[in-house]
Structures are given as C-alpha cells and as structure tokens.
Design a protein around this motif. Structure first.
Motif, PDB file in Angstrom:
ATOM      1  N   ARG A 291      -6.877   1.141 -28.186  1.00 24.11           N
ATOM      2  CA  ARG A 291      -8.148   1.826 -28.397  1.00 24.11           C
ATOM      3  C   ARG A 291      -9.323   0.934 -28.032  1.00 24.11           C
ATOM      4  NH1 ARG A 291      -8.395   5.828 -32.602  1.00 24.11           N
ATOM      5  NH2 ARG A 291      -7.068   4.524 -33.891  1.00 24.11           N
TER       6      ARG A 291
ATOM      7  N   SER B 263      -6.451   9.188 -27.247  1.00 23.45           N
ATOM      8  CA  SER B 263      -7.869   9.269 -26.883  1.00 23.45           C
ATOM      9  C   SER B 263      -8.044   9.662 -25.419  1.00 23.45           C
ATOM     10  CB  SER B 263      -8.563   7.927 -27.120  1.00 23.45           C
ATOM     11  OG  SER B 263      -8.250   7.413 -28.378  1.00 23.45           O
TER      12      SER B 263
ATOM     13  N   SER C 295     -12.178   3.425 -22.937  1.00 23.19           N
ATOM     14  CA  SER C 295     -12.273   4.641 -22.120  1.00 23.19           C
ATOM     15  C   SER C 295     -11.225   4.592 -21.013  1.00 23.19           C
ATOM     16  CB  SER C 295     -13.653   4.764 -21.470  1.00 23.19           C
ATOM     17  OG  SER C 295     -13.799   3.771 -20.469  1.00 23.19           O
TER      18      SER C 295
END
Ligand SMILES: Cc1cc2nc3c(=O)[nH]c(=O)nc-3n(C[C@H](O)[C@H](O)[C@H](O)COP(=O)(O)OP(=O)(O)OC[C@H]3O[C@@H](n4cnc5c(N)ncnc54)[C@H](O)[C@@H]3O)c2cc1C
Lengths: 261, 315
Positions: free
Chosen positions: B203, B234, B207
């Motif tokens: 994480r 994510s 991105s």
C-alpha cells in the motif's frame, strides 16, 4: 431458490497457528477460531441471490467440532436462515476425500438444493478443491473461483478468475459454485441480525443422523496419514538502518556481501 | 519399474516449467509417463521437451470438448485404472488442484495436496506459510500428489517418449461448459513462483502509476514483481501478482518488500525466502522482524538509489 453454503471454522490467520504434537492434526485449542474469511464472501453471495429471488432460503452447512457453532452463528447473523452442523468425535482427523464424502451426505439430507456455494479454498487447508470434489461426488457441475456470479432462470454463469487467467463458465442448476476473495465485501452482522441469529434453527447431526458409517471417516481410516510434523524456527530479523540518504547504497552493499548482486 | 503419471500443463504449444519439475520429481517414484490432454495437434510440439526431461511414455488424449476440466479428470482416471501407476503427479495451480481433487474422488485415492517434495514414503508439506514441516503418507495405491511450483530443481534426462493415443472417456456426471477463456500472458518478467528474485510493493507504493518504481528496481535485478493484498485491493497491481496467504507462496533467493507492513498473512506467502530486504518508513513495521536487512526510510528515495547501484554494477 434453495441455496446451501458450506462454511468452515478455521484458526484465525491473525494468530499463530500450530499442529498438535500428538497426532499432527490442527491444534484447535492453540488459536482463536473464526468463520473463514472466504466463507463470509460465499455467505454474502448467497444473501445477495436470496434478496434478488423471492422465496429463497439460505442454509449453512458446517462440519467440525462443537465450537464450530460460533462460525455458524456468524453466518446466521449475517442473514442466513438456518444451519446444519455435522459434529461427531469420530470425524477427527478425516482426510480430504473422507471430508468431501461426509459433506455430500449432509447435503443429501437437505432435499432439493439448487445451488451450493463455498469459499474457493480454506485458509488452513492444502487441497484447495473441496467444492469441486463435493460436486463430483454429487454428480453436479462445479464452477470455481468465481469473481462474478449470475443466476438467470435456471442458468448459472461464473467469471472464474485465477492466476492463470479468466474463464467464463456456465451450466444449468443445480450446481456447485466456489467464490474467490475478490467477489464481494461481506456485510457486517447488524445488531438486529445478531439477535435474530440466536433464534434461528441449527440442526446438529451425528454421523448416524447423516447416514455416514463411522468406518468411512476419521484418523484410523483416512486415506492419508501425517507421520511427523515439526515447527520450523521462525526467521529472525537482521540489521536495520535509518536512511540517511544512502539507504539504497547500503542495501546494494549488503547484497554484494551476500553475493546476491 | 512402475509408471508415474504426470499431467502436462501446456499453453499454445509451450510446456510450463512446473511440468519439468513434476517429471524430475516423478523419477524418485518410478518411470514418468507424461499425459497430454488438449485440442487436436497439441502433443506434436510438446514431445521433444517431454523426452528431454525423462518421459518414458507420452499418452495423448485429443479433444475439443468444452467441458470444464472433465476431460483431464476422465483421462487420468481411466489411465489409473488401466495402468495402475505408482502415483499421479499434478502441478499446483487452480486447475491442477481441482483436477487432482476430482481424480482422487473418482479413483478413491489418497490426495496429498501442495507438497514441496515427494518420496516413495509420501510427501512433504510446508504448513502455515512454512511455520511447520509435516510428512504425510498415502494409505492407498496410486496416490495423487499436487506439487508446489519451484520446490524441485529441474534436471534433464533422456526418455524414450513412446507415444500412445488414448480415448477421452465419456463423463459420468454433468460438467460446467467453458464459454470463453483468456489466459494470462506472462509478459517479459519471470513467473512469480519461478523467480529467484522478487521485488514486491504494498500500500505504501500509493498508486498504480507509482508501481513503476517497483517495476524499475525489479527489471534492474531481472526480478519478478509481487504485491500485497492491500496493493491489489487498492487497484495498484493485478491480482495474479498477490503474494501471501490467499495469493502465491514464493520462496526466492531474494525478496525485497517495498512499503509492505508485513502482516502475518503476507508473511505466510514469503517468509521462507532465503534473504529478505525491507524498506518501510515505519521503524515498528513487523516486516523488519524477518528482514535480513532493513532500511527505515522512504521507498521513493531508497528504491531508485538501489536500482542505480545495481545498474552501475552490471555495467
Ligand atoms: C484471510 C486473510 C487473507 C489475507 N491474505 C493476504 C495475502 O495473501 N497477501 C497479503 O499481502 N495480505 C493478505 N491479507 C491482508 C493482510 O492482513 C494485510 O492487510 C496486508 O498484507 C497489508 O498490505 P500492506 O502491507 O501493503 O499494507 P499496510 O499494512 O497498509 O502497510 C503499508 C506500509 O507501507 C509503509 N509505507 C507507506 N508509505 C511508505 C513510503 N513512502 N516508503 C516506505 N514505506 C511506506 C507504511 O509504513 C506501512 O507499513 C489477508 C488478510 C486476511 C484476513
């Protein structure tokens, strides 16, 4: 629709898991036990189908020691309607093939079932194929590792996503479907759900109730036997440095020292 | 010598490395017989590779059936019946595990799943992410093993590779129908389960775009790229790269964890790596408990500098 969900109580993966030194089976007392996370997702899928199909019923099936009732209550508090729990001392140490056949017998006691849902693999197992095995015993098709599941009339379609790619599978009900961890986010039981679960029917079956002969299950007649088990000493930490602008270079030095680069 | 059936995992005329591992492992139990199930014409391209890894026989079952995995199960079941093999070896993958399980049910065989070693006595399991080693034995004839990729060193050996065509028996129950199939194509990086070096991002990478930092370092090392579940959830990286409890189990020579906290479920998939390096800005991150070398710092500073050092040394 008459939906059955196979659930398993497993040692919490957040706790340290152990094998017992006596018969090398899972040491269930050493760890906290929870409803396997993947099975919560299977229950969630069942509940979504129930909500979309009036008159559906969701039955939870579990096999395991008495304390598996905690996992069953969790599934009921999420919204499943009733549960059947196969619990018998004689089951202890059953192998995958025996377990599969016992589960199939329990499902056989439930009358006409349209869909059997399960998690794709238990977090404490090594086989990773019990749903497909149950399907084979019942003579039903298995649609496994579902990331998406749709039921349209009597046709079930699954988008099967694994490390090796995507396969779209379909068949006519009844069928067995296993879900993968990306299929949904399981709901949290509401306070109302938790209270309601206390009154929902849980039928406990012995081997005899399920029509299983004691010689077909258990450690003594298992098709595989664990002959020894040994804990491996945990890896311990080595050097830890604060980055002072040279962290990358320090790693490189370490790797050179280990002949890794 | 008794035959050992090895199910060949193949795609577009290429044999997967895990099949060579199976053929190598099979030689400890008997004489390997490769079993090829696939559309007409698939076996021709495979026989050289199978012979070079010790296949004494090659059974070929050609079928255009769209029944899901049932042809593999039926062909193996009929060979178990007619040849009475010492064992059946199948590679661990989603399909492999399912074929093995269904075969064990059909032939009432012992099922030894996800073993890291086989011997005439049985199989070795690495349990709970390597926290336990257990030995198990089969109490039936023709046990079915699934072998974890990367646990056996491939050795070449000459095999006669005598080809024999076998029928695909009619299925006994109903099967799911395959409507479409899109296999994952490997790309240029090594397979996660086969790589000797893995660089993983968590994480902390922040991105999907910033995963290029992980990929850049991986490419300088000729490494595979892995990810934590948080990174996958994510949407930073595709799920087939997930390492851990519910992802892949890996055991490379070198594992570099960038922005991964080291949750127990992540460790379960990588803690048997020979050497572990961690970069994390939190000095208390549990990943440091198992890291041979840890840097407390920003991965966006440390990883590019390491990449530069690696590249410098290569030139
Ligand atoms: C049944 C079950 C199965 C699971 N299976 C898996 C599995 O297969 N694989 C898996 O990985 N997890 C799995 N999990 C999830 C696991 O519990 C953790 O949630 C997950 O591993 C956390 O991923 P992470 O370390 O990337 O994220 P986090 O725990 O959020 O850690 C991110 C880390 O990045 C660091 N960081 C942030 N920014 C930077 C920076 N710029 N530079 C350096 N460091 C930075 C932070 O200090 C932090 O330590 C499972 C959980 C359950 C319940």
């Amino acid at each position: 629709m008459n939906i059955v969900v196979l659930v398993k109580q497993v040692p919490d993966t957040y706790s340290e898991r152990k094998l017992s030194s006596g018969d090398h089976t899972l040491d269930r007392d050493a760890t906290d036990a929870v409803l396997d996370e993947i099975d919560e997702r299977a229950v969630e899928s069942a509940l979504q189908l129930k909500e979309a199909n009036d008159g559906s019923e969701v039955t939870v099936v579990a096999m395991g020691p008495d304390r598996a009732t905690d996992a069953i209550r969790k599934a009921l508090s999420m919204g499943a309607d009733k549960a059947v729990h196969l619990s018998d001392e004689a089951l202890h140490g059953s192998c995958a093939v025996q377990t599969t056949k016992a589960l199939a017998k329990v499902i056989g006691t439930l009358g006409e079932v349209d869909l059997i849902l399960a998690g794709n693999e238990a977090s404490d197992g090594r086989i990773g194929a019990i749903p497909a095995m149950v399907a084979d015993v019942l003579g039903l098709p298995s649609l496994t590792h579902a990331r998406e599941l749709t039921v349209d009339g009597s046709t079930v379609t699954v988008r099967r996503e694994t490390d090796d790619g995507v396969t779209v599978l379909s068949t006519e009900l009844p069928a067995v479907v296993s879900v993968n961890e990306k299929i949904n986010e399981p709901r949290y039981p509401s306070f109302k759900g938790i209270m309601a679960a206390k009154k929902k029917p849980v039928t406990t079956l012995t081997l005899a109730d399920a029509g299983i002969d004691a010689s077909e299950v258990g450690l003594a007649s298992a098709l595989t036997t664990v002959t020894s088990s040994q804990p491996k000493p945990p890896k311990s930490g080595g050097e830890k440095v604060e980055d002072e602008g040279d962290g990358g270079a320090k790693i490189a030095q370490f790797l050179v020292g280990q002949k890794l680069i | 010598m008794a035959e050992v059936l090895v199910l060949v995992d193949h795609l577009d005329g290429e044999i997967k490395k895990s099949t060579f591992e199976l053929l190598t492992a099979a030689r400890a139990l008997g004489e390997p017989s490769a079993v090829v199930v696939g559309p007409a014409g698939s076996a021709g391209k495979l026989s050289e590779g199978l012979k070079a890894h010790g296949a004494a026989k090659i059974y070929i079952a050609e079928t255009d059936s769209s029944d899901f995995l049932t042809p593999q199960v039926s062909v193996l079941a009929s060979l178990v019946e007619s040849k009475d093999p010492a064992a059946v070896l199948i590679g661990v993958s989603a399909d492999g595990k399912e074929i093995a399980g269904r075969l064990a049910i059909k032939t009432n065989s012992a099922l030894l799943g996800d073993v890291v070693g086989v011997s005439p006595e049985g199989g070795t399991h690495s349990v709970f992410g390597g926290a336990f080693i257990a030995e198990a034995k089969a109490n039936t004839g023709h046990p079915v093993f699934t072998l974890r990729p990367g646990s056996v060193e491939v050795e070449q050996a000459d095999g006669a590779g005598a080809e024999e065509t076998v029928e695909v028996p009619a299925a006994s129950g109903r099967s799911a129908t395959v409507q479409s199939r899109e296999p994952v194509t490997g790309g240029d990086r090594p397979e996660l389960t086969e790589a000797s070096v893995i660089v993983s991002g968590g994480r902390g990478v922040g991105s999907a775009e910033q995963f290029s930092v992980v990929e850049g370092l991986a490419d300088s090392l000729g490494a595979a790229v892995g990810a934590s579940r948080a990174a996958v959830d994510s949407g930073f990286y595709p799920h087939q790269f997930q390492v851990g409890q519910t992802g892949k189990t890996v055991s490379p020579q070198l594992y570099i964890a960038l922005g991964i906290s080291g949750a127990i479920q992540h460790r379960a998939g990588m803690q048997t790596s020979k050497t572990i390096i961690a970069v994390n800005k939190d000095p208390e991150a549990p990943i440091f408990e198992i890291a041979d070398f840890g840097v407390v710092g920003d991965l966006f500073k440390v990883a590019p500098q390491l990449q530069e050092e690696v590249t410098k040394r290569k030139n």
